[in-house]
Design an enzyme around this catalytic site. Structure first.
Site, mmCIF file in Angstrom:
data_model
loop_
_atom_site.group_PDB
_atom_site.id
_atom_site.type_symbol
_atom_site.label_atom_id
_atom_site.label_comp_id
_atom_site.label_asym_id
_atom_site.label_seq_id
_atom_site.Cartn_x
_atom_site.Cartn_y
_atom_site.Cartn_z
ATOM 1 N N TYR A 1 0.941 -1.077 0.017
ATOM 2 C CA TYR A 1 0.013 -0.076 0.054
ATOM 3 C C TYR A 1 0.724 1.206 0.016
ATOM 4 O O TYR A 1 1.076 2.140 -1.055
ATOM 5 C CB TYR A 1 -0.864 0.104 1.195
ATOM 6 C CG TYR A 1 -1.959 1.179 1.290
ATOM 7 C CD1 TYR A 1 -3.090 1.036 0.354
ATOM 8 C CD2 TYR A 1 -1.568 2.360 1.829
ATOM 9 C CE1 TYR A 1 -4.076 2.015 0.329
ATOM 10 C CE2 TYR A 1 -2.736 3.271 1.856
ATOM 11 C CZ TYR A 1 -3.890 3.289 0.998
ATOM 12 O OH TYR A 1 -4.692 4.330 0.933
ATOM 13 N N SER B 1 -6.644 0.957 -4.599
ATOM 14 C CA SER B 1 -6.514 2.372 -4.175
ATOM 15 C C SER B 1 -5.190 2.870 -4.280
ATOM 16 O O SER B 1 -4.644 2.815 -5.514
ATOM 17 C CB SER B 1 -7.285 2.505 -2.870
ATOM 18 O OG SER B 1 -7.496 3.917 -2.792
ATOM 19 N N ASP C 1 -17.840 3.510 -8.102
ATOM 20 C CA ASP C 1 -16.798 4.075 -7.459
ATOM 21 C C ASP C 1 -16.451 5.422 -6.998
ATOM 22 O O ASP C 1 -16.015 6.138 -8.208
ATOM 23 C CB ASP C 1 -15.433 3.495 -7.764
ATOM 24 C CG ASP C 1 -14.175 3.542 -6.725
ATOM 25 O OD1 ASP C 1 -14.290 4.428 -5.769
ATOM 26 O OD2 ASP C 1 -13.180 2.825 -6.641
ATOM 27 N N HIS D 1 -16.062 1.484 -4.234
ATOM 28 C CA HIS D 1 -14.492 1.266 -3.950
ATOM 29 C C HIS D 1 -14.198 -0.029 -3.301
ATOM 30 O O HIS D 1 -13.044 -0.299 -3.115
ATOM 31 C CB HIS D 1 -14.056 2.483 -3.180
ATOM 32 C CG HIS D 1 -12.404 2.722 -3.104
ATOM 33 N ND1 HIS D 1 -11.651 2.993 -4.135
ATOM 34 C CD2 HIS D 1 -11.669 2.683 -2.036
ATOM 35 C CE1 HIS D 1 -10.626 3.117 -3.976
ATOM 36 N NE2 HIS D 1 -10.402 2.928 -2.781
#
Length: 692
Positions: A463, A543, A626, A661
């Protein structure tokens, strides 16, 4: 292994769109895909899904994988209870329910009854239950509902005793909590009705306001409590102190940095909010107000965070008093329960829970079952016990009851899996990144697999951003990959909060390339150690993690066999033009500024796709609803990759319908999506899980 044929993707429309960024001309031929309401975009989406679905259907054993994932998923999942007056509330999923159900019971021995079942809100199971909040005397409960995974939500009110829904209905709410004043009403964060409702999933969201809603009245009568016409791009939300006297207003200009105001509701002379902590250079979170002093969790003067006491009459920094001083480990969460202060630290990206008295004196640690993640610890200062959940890569979320007086934990509820998870081993290793920084990773594999006798297929996840830590947690898809002979790796990249604000800042703004270097360094380490090879390595991220995958696969397409960018931020020049993308400028910077543009253009995944290069086998995933990271990012990235990729590797995009999302996605859709992702991944890594 026979090669699956990709159905030819016909050439699509390219427009002559060019932007001038500080003297640099940038082409954007697929700008038209940003219009998610157009017939042209809808046609493109349908065509892409048809190609992707046709390809995945040809993958051997894909349907069998879905059957096995469904079997593994089908176990009872129960969350930690929270005590509200005489009631205990908890969420439970029987196994394959699309949405978890909220239950309540009187006392711990009372009969558990359904309080809200979001599965009955619509037949598709795409409506999810968000936050819930009880009024002061537990007469009413306000709760939010989101549809199709959207960040937009609606607030409703229920009579707790009768469980009858009232007529109160609030719309156009986003990123809000609910702060009740007695039984009459509550504060919430909302927006005016969008001028064009059809574009609410992509249009920039601005001018959030604080309202007060009185029970039994229409939303049009709600009282405006706070607005800021000069700063449209700020988040605003409120919370009440435990004694209901102090109303706290938090403001932020993005995902990092805060400003705090307060309103003493007992002071009839005070009308409106007063400034407590000026923003936005540091993070502040008011934990409570006790005896007129604010207890604040902050990184001001403490990169690893601390808790300070602040007198609102003298709020200057030189007057602060340390309650919980900064430690070597990052202080991640704090709660006041049963006359104790429970501090959750991150020690090498795993939970360390330390108990203090109300004066800040250390008492003892809470003994956890192992290396993993502990969360929960909710309650009030009068409660004599609290609950927490512990999980790790090889341990599903298990609920424990903690007694504040004795410091003893006892098992409360443990799930019963349909497969053996104890055969998964977890180890942590450190490697050296490009600039010499030591970075940790967790490696998970079956106990009968010897890492030294590789290579092995590896799924690597990261991430690296927004001050968010990656800590050990249980995942059915990851466990499935491991049980089938794969090795799962999670890398604790810079940009997260695993090691405090210094670690975070080392991976944001002009230093964002450090994050990609860390991920690439992790891959090179695994290859050097002969744990895997370039032809057996898949990378995944969601993301901001989708940005990570997009940047790494365009910078080093030779290093990875499979790339899985999910709901990614992929157009770094225009991300802040949509929904709440403006809130990420504090993390990324903005192309409107010359200095920021100069580093954004160097790693923006969309703008670093080079014609003639051979890119990895790629499955991009996104969703039509999203409104966090709009699907246009993935649309334009896919179209450009398909146009410029010179190799024979498939470049596919999977666009989910009636989904967002990720939050609130129905179980059935989640299983279906991971069946596609894992079958694609395992096929291209050369895994043959059904031959043994």
């Amino acid at each position: 292994m026979a090669q699956i044929r990709v159905h030819p993707i016909p050439p699509i429309q390219k427009d002559d769109v060019k932007d001038n960024y500080h003297g640099t001309i940038i082409e954007d031929p697929y700008r038209w895909l940003e219009d998610d309401n157009s017939a042209e975009t809808a046609s493109w989406v349908n065509m892409q899904n048809e190609v992707t679905n046709g390809y995945i259907k040809e993958i051997p054993h894909r349907d069998l994988m879905e059957e096995e994932l469904t079997y593994m998923w089908d176990y009872e999942k129960i969350g930690a209870p929270t005590k509200k007056g005489q009631y205990y509330f908890f969420r439970k999923n029987d196994g394959l329910q699309n949405q978890s159900v909220l239950y309540y019971q009187e006392g711990l021995d009372g009969e558990a009854k359904i309080f809200i079942d979001p599965n009955k809100l619509d037949e598709s199971g795409t409506s999810s239950l968000g936050g819930t909040k009880l009024s002061h005397n537990k007469k009413y409960c306000s709760y939010s509902v989101s549809k199709a995974g959207s960040d937009w939500s609606d607030i409703y009110v229920m009579d707790v005793k009768t469980r009858k829904k009232l007529d109160d209905h609030l719309s156009y709410v986003k990123f809000s909590n609910m702060s009740w004043i007695g039984e009459d009403g509550f504060y919430y964060s909302g927006y005016d009705r969008p001028s064009d409702v059809s574009k609410k999933f992509s249009a920039k969201t601005e001018f959030q306001k604080i309202f007060y809603h009185k029970i039994g009245t229409p939303q049009s009568d709600d009282k405006l409590i706070y607005e800021d016409k000069e700063h449209p791009q700020r988040y605003k939300w409120t919370k009440l102190s435990e004694d209901k006297r102090w109303l706290i207003l938090n403001l932020s200009e993005g995902t990092d940095g805060a400003e705090v105001h307060y309103w003493d509701l007992a002071d009839k002379k005070q009308q409106g909010f007063k400034l407590l902590l000026k923003g936005f250079d540091h993070n502040y979170s008011v934990l409570d107000n006790i005896d007129g002093k604010f207890y604040v969790y902050t990184n001001h003067g403490a990169p690893n965070y601390r808790v300070v006491k602040i007198d609102p009459k003298n709020p200057q920094k030189e007057n602060w008093t340390d309650l919980i001083p900064e430690k070597e480990e990052k202080l991640d969460q704090v709660s006041f329960v049963g006359g104790k202060i429970l501090c959750s630290y991150l020690k090498d990206a795993s939970s360390l829970i330390l108990v203090h008295d109300m004066k800040g004196t250390f008492i003892q640690p809470i003994d956890l079952p192992g290396i993993g993640t502990a969360s929960g610890f909710g309650g009030t200062k009068a409660d004599q016990h609290t609950f927490y959940t512990f999980t790790s890569f090889n341990s599903p979320p298990t609920v424990y009851k903690y007694f504040t007086a004795t410091g003893i934990s006892q098992l409360y509820r443990a799930p019963k899996l349909k497969f053996e998870a104890g055969n998964m081993l977890v180890k942590q290793e450190w490697f050296t990144s490009k600039d010499g920084t030591k970075v940790p990773m967790f490696i998970v594999h079956r106990d009968d697999i010897d890492l030294s006798k590789g290579p092995h297929p590896v799924l690597m996840y990261g991430y690296g951003g927004f001050n968010i830590p990656l800590t050990p947690g249980f995942s059915i898809p990851n466990a499935y990959f491991v049980q089938k002979g794969g090795v799962y790796v999670m890398v604790n990249l810079r940009g997260g909060s695993e090691f405090g604000e210094v670690w975070h800042k080392a991976g944001m703004l002009e230093k964002k390339q450090n994050v990609f270097d860390d991920f690439i360094g992790a891959a090179e380490y695994l290859i050097k150690k002969k744990i895997t090879t370039k032809n057996q390595l898949a990378i995944s991220g969601r993301s901001n993690g989708g940005l990570l995958v997009g940047a790494c696969m365009t910078q080093r397409p030779d290093l990875f066999k499979v790339a899985l960018p999910a709901v990614g931020v992929l157009d770094m020049l225009r991300y802040d033009k949509f929904t709440v993308g403006w809130g990420w400028v504090v993390e990324y910077g903005s192309s409107d500024n010359q200095e920021d543009f100069d580093y954004l253009i160097k790693y923006s995944p969309l703008h670093n796709i080079t014609k003639g290069k051979d890119y990895p086998n790629t499955l991009i995933t996104t969703a039509d609803h999203d409104d966090r990271v709009v699907p246009a990012h993935s649309f334009k990235f896919a179209a450009t990759l398909q146009e410029k990729n010179s190799g024979k590797n498939p470049i596919l995009i999977r666009i989910d319908k009636e989904a967002g999302h990720g939050s609130g996605k129905p179980t059935s859709k989640v299983i279906e999506e991971y069946s596609d992702i894992l079958s694609f991944t395992m096929y291209h890594l050369g895994m043959k899980p059904y031959e043994n």
